[in-house]
Motif scaffolding. Sequence first.
Motif, PDB file in Angstrom:
ATOM      1  N   GLY A   1       0.783  -1.114   0.120  1.00 47.05           N
ATOM      2  CA  GLY A   1      -0.006   0.089  -0.052  1.00 47.05           C
ATOM      3  C   GLY A   1       0.859   1.233   0.037  1.00 47.05           C
ATOM      4  O   GLY A   1       2.091   1.058   0.184  1.00 47.05           O
TER       5      GLY A   1
ATOM      6  N   TYR B   1      -4.456   0.655  -1.413  1.00 45.42           N
ATOM      7  CA  TYR B   1      -3.836  -0.666  -0.892  1.00 45.42           C
ATOM      8  C   TYR B   1      -3.944  -2.183  -1.914  1.00 45.42           C
ATOM      9  O   TYR B   1      -4.617  -1.832  -2.850  1.00 45.42           O
ATOM     10  CB  TYR B   1      -4.697  -1.257   0.232  1.00 45.42           C
ATOM     11  CG  TYR B   1      -4.583  -0.207   1.456  1.00 45.42           C
ATOM     12  CD1 TYR B   1      -5.728   0.784   1.651  1.00 45.42           C
ATOM     13  CD2 TYR B   1      -3.406  -0.148   2.363  1.00 45.42           C
ATOM     14  CE1 TYR B   1      -5.734   1.506   2.654  1.00 45.42           C
ATOM     15  CE2 TYR B   1      -3.628   0.545   3.339  1.00 45.42           C
ATOM     16  CZ  TYR B   1      -4.510   1.491   3.521  1.00 45.42           C
ATOM     17  OH  TYR B   1      -4.397   2.648   4.465  1.00 45.42           O
TER      18      TYR B   1
ATOM     19  N   LYS C   1      -6.257  -4.922   1.555  1.00 40.92           N
ATOM     20  CA  LYS C   1      -7.371  -4.331   1.948  1.00 40.92           C
ATOM     21  C   LYS C   1      -8.208  -4.836   2.758  1.00 40.92           C
ATOM     22  O   LYS C   1      -8.825  -5.747   2.756  1.00 40.92           O
ATOM     23  CB  LYS C   1      -8.079  -3.980   0.468  1.00 40.92           C
ATOM     24  CG  LYS C   1      -8.797  -2.718   0.470  1.00 40.92           C
ATOM     25  CD  LYS C   1      -9.249  -2.327  -1.370  1.00 40.92           C
ATOM     26  CE  LYS C   1      -9.953  -1.289  -1.014  1.00 40.92           C
ATOM     27  NZ  LYS C   1     -10.425  -0.606  -2.484  1.00 40.92           N
TER      28      LYS C   1
END
Length: 122
Positions: free
Chosen positions: A48, A59, A64
């Motif tokens: 990220g 990300y 994520k």
Amino acid sequence: VQLVESGGGLVQPGGSLRLSCSVSGRTFDDLLMAWFRQTPGEEREFVGQILRNGGTTYYSTSVKGRATISRDDAKSTAYLQMSSLKQEDTAVYFCAASTEYYTRSPDHYEYWGQGTQVTVSS
């Protein structure tokens, strides 16, 4: 320019950790900051990034929802907070800095930390 990571170690599955990346030698708020990770025999993987001027974050799909990147410009430090850790998160984590506005390519990051090992295991 020097980047120094800290905060790695052994974490149990489902646990969390926070990595820090302290930057010196360059005006921190001019830098795009990112985290990458790498396992033996594999290419460096984008985790990220956080942009300057407002700190918009992006990300990878693999992290994520479990990762949060932040930055404290006053402390010249970037952070990676990860939760719900899985064994597949085991890797050496690197912070990196770029003078570009936005890039996910490791080739476009001029400055790198030495890496910190994160091991997720029971």
